[in-house]
Design an enzyme around this catalytic site. Structure first.
Site, short mmCIF file in Angstrom:
data_model
loop_
_atom_site.label_atom_id
_atom_site.label_comp_id
_atom_site.label_asym_id
_atom_site.label_seq_id
_atom_site.Cartn_x
_atom_site.Cartn_y
_atom_site.Cartn_z
N GLU A 52 -53.08 -34.23 27.57
CA GLU A 52 -51.82 -33.73 28.71
C GLU A 52 -52.69 -34.60 30.12
O GLU A 52 -53.31 -34.04 30.38
CB GLU A 52 -51.06 -32.07 28.54
CG GLU A 52 -50.42 -32.35 30.00
CD GLU A 52 -49.77 -30.93 30.09
OE1 GLU A 52 -50.71 -29.49 28.51
OE2 GLU A 52 -49.51 -30.29 31.28
N ASP A 66 -50.94 -34.22 33.85
CA ASP A 66 -50.34 -34.27 34.64
C ASP A 66 -50.74 -35.11 36.08
O ASP A 66 -50.91 -34.77 36.60
CB ASP A 66 -50.72 -32.86 34.95
CG ASP A 66 -50.80 -31.77 33.87
OD1 ASP A 66 -49.50 -31.89 33.27
OD2 ASP A 66 -51.27 -30.39 33.67
N GLU A 114 -47.50 -32.78 39.43
CA GLU A 114 -47.08 -30.81 39.24
C GLU A 114 -47.12 -30.06 40.83
O GLU A 114 -47.92 -29.74 41.47
CB GLU A 114 -47.82 -29.88 38.40
CG GLU A 114 -47.74 -30.41 36.82
CD GLU A 114 -48.58 -29.27 36.25
OE1 GLU A 114 -47.81 -28.17 35.71
OE2 GLU A 114 -49.80 -29.09 36.23
N HIS A 165 -55.62 -33.32 31.64
CA HIS A 165 -55.99 -32.00 30.76
C HIS A 165 -56.70 -33.02 29.61
O HIS A 165 -55.43 -32.94 28.61
CB HIS A 165 -54.92 -31.57 30.21
CG HIS A 165 -54.71 -29.54 30.68
ND1 HIS A 165 -54.99 -28.84 31.15
CD2 HIS A 165 -53.73 -30.40 32.40
CE1 HIS A 165 -53.41 -28.33 32.12
NE2 HIS A 165 -53.72 -29.50 32.66
#
Ligand SMILES: *[C@@H]1O[C@H](CO)[C@@H](O)[C@H](O)[C@H]1NC(C)=O
Length: 456
Positions: free
Chosen positions: A233, A235, A238, A249
């Protein structure tokens, strides 16, 4: 994401997903245009569409002219869903009324996600959509040596909410070809996975996740099953108007979607024993010490539209650095530098920065243990899917993003203060009662070679 919430919501009289395509409500994806740019800086518009995740949909017992639910609130109907496989056979995910039920609208290159929507069948909370390149397939992105740019309006996104734009290594077809019991596929938003190894998914690998299903203690529309669904993942964003973070991640098992069970999924207590790096390596300007950089009325003003540029620098050893620029009112604003001694040269993420930052903050470097930047680059090489969502946090009240976290540590220690939000305003009950009209708008998505999507 951090303890990513069971965002799923929707207190429908009925609700949500299965793995057959439905026959009652048609599925019409909202259109969204994006732009692909070339090194010279010229960009081509592409007509695309978005699809809402299957978890939010009405899951109907698939018998003609019947309207019975396979799942209601946070409970499975044991008549149709006595075991994972027969449930997948018996139940169908229906088409979505994007605006009326879920508060999802698009116009040209802009997507707006409303936090709460009162629809004909009940109240919806939050949503998550994916970008598609055909009616049946997700668009796959490889951002090695590329940049990704978008505009965001967070002026109506207060403490406790998260308007997220990120990439996850889902299957392009939503898992249809790997799992024959999934005949709904990407057209219905199936196949989600992330680095928290989401256990709130009603279907994983074409089977209902109903074994050991337990209702959420705080969310009337969510639960968790025995299995989780894990993958790499990235991001990109956020954020709310008070705080922002970008965070890779990785998952040591190879990055693509896998079903986990037990310790492999990992819970809060054994979070470093699972398949994926749940903490990630985050860059949050406030947490890195510059408390005046981004926020309401700050240097990058979250009360106005912001252009967010993220660059993925890749060399002969794979992905090495993730850089950030902002553009506002025609001005390019490089990312903030850390103010902590020993980190003042840092305004981007590399493996070395992650190591130094985690050492200073007293965090375990699970990112390095799961392959770090190079693994993130490998994920993009295989292709990652763009997800956009709005959610509140039933696990940690979004404190990890916009307040002090964890609560048992001294907020004056480096890494504990992440934003100016109070400790009680991120509680989903508070957020839902006080900010039902919150929303986020993502627009003007552009991608292409480094320096091609914005003017310096
Ligand atoms: C992008 O622009 C920056 C700033 O002008 C420059 O330092 C960098 O070398 C450029 N990168 C590429 C790949 O053109």
């Amino acid at each position: 994401m951090f303890p990513k919430a069971a965002l799923v919501a929707l207190s429908f009289a009925a609700v949500v997903l299965g793995q057959q395509p439905g026959s009652v409500d048609a599925e019409n994806h909202p259109r969204l245009s994006v732009q692909q740019c070339t090194a010279g800086g010229s960009c081509t518009t592409q007509q695309r569409e978005v699809v809402i995740d299957a978890n939010w949909r009405w899951l109907r017992h698939d018998v003609p002219n019947t309207y019975n639910n396979c799942y209601t609130g946070s409970d499975w109907n044991s008549e149709y869903c006595s075991d994972p496989v027969s449930c997948a056979e018996n139940c169908a995910v229906e088409g979505a009324n994007y605006q009326g039920t879920y508060g999802i609208t698009t116009s040209g290159n802009a997507l707006t996600l409303r936090f709460m929507t009162q629809g004909q069948h009940g109240k919806n909370v939050g949503s998550r959509v994916y970008l598609m390149d055909s009616p049946d397939t997700y668009q796959m992105f490889d951002l090695n040596n590329q940049e990704f740019t978008f505009d965001v309006d967070m002026s109506q996104l207060p403490c406790g909410l998260n308007g997220a734009l990120y990439f996850v290594q889902m299957d392009q077809d939503g898992g249809m070809s790997r799992f024959t019991t999934n005949s709904a596929g990407a057209k219905y938003g199936t196949g989600y996975c992330d680095a928290q190894c989401a256990r709130d998914m009603k279907f994983i690998n074409g089977e209902a996740n109903l074994l050991d299903w337990g209702s959420s203690p705080t969310d009337p529309n969510a639960g968790k099953g025995r299995y989780g669904t894990c993958c790499n993942e990235m991001d990109i964003w956020e954020a709310n108007s008070m705080a922002t973070a970008y965070t890779p991640h990785t998952c040591g098992q190879g990055g693509g979607q896998v079903r986990c069970e037990g310790t492999d999924c990992a819970s809060f207590e054994d979070r470093y024993d699972g398949i994926c790096d749940k903490d990630g390596c985050d860059f949050n300007s406030y947490r890195m010490g510059d408390k005046e950089f981004i926020g309401r009325g700050k240097k990058v003003d979250t009360l106005q539209k912001i252009t967010v540029v993220t660059q993925f620098i890749t060399g002969s050893n794979g992905m090495s650095e993730i850089k950030r620029f902002y553009v506002q009112n025609g001005q390019v604003i490089p990312n903030s530098y850390s103010t902590f001694p020993g980190l003042t040269d840092v305004n981007s993420l590399t493996d070395e920065v992650c190591e130094r930052q985690k050492e200073l903050f007293g965090d375990f470097n699970d990112f390095a243990d799961n392959g770090g930047m190079a693994e993130m680059g490998k994920g993009f090489e295989k292709g990652m899917v763009l997800a956009m969502s709005i959610w509140d946090d039933h696990e940690a009240n979004m404190l990890w993003l916009d307040s002090q976290y964890p609560l048992n540590r001294d907020p004056s220690e480096p890494g504990i203060a992440r934003g100016e939000c109070a400790q009680d305003t991120g509680d989903p009950a508070y957020v839902q009662a006080n900010h039902p009209n919150a929303q986020v708008t993502f627009s003007n998505i552009k991608y292409g070679p480094i320096n091609s999507t914005f003017t310096q």
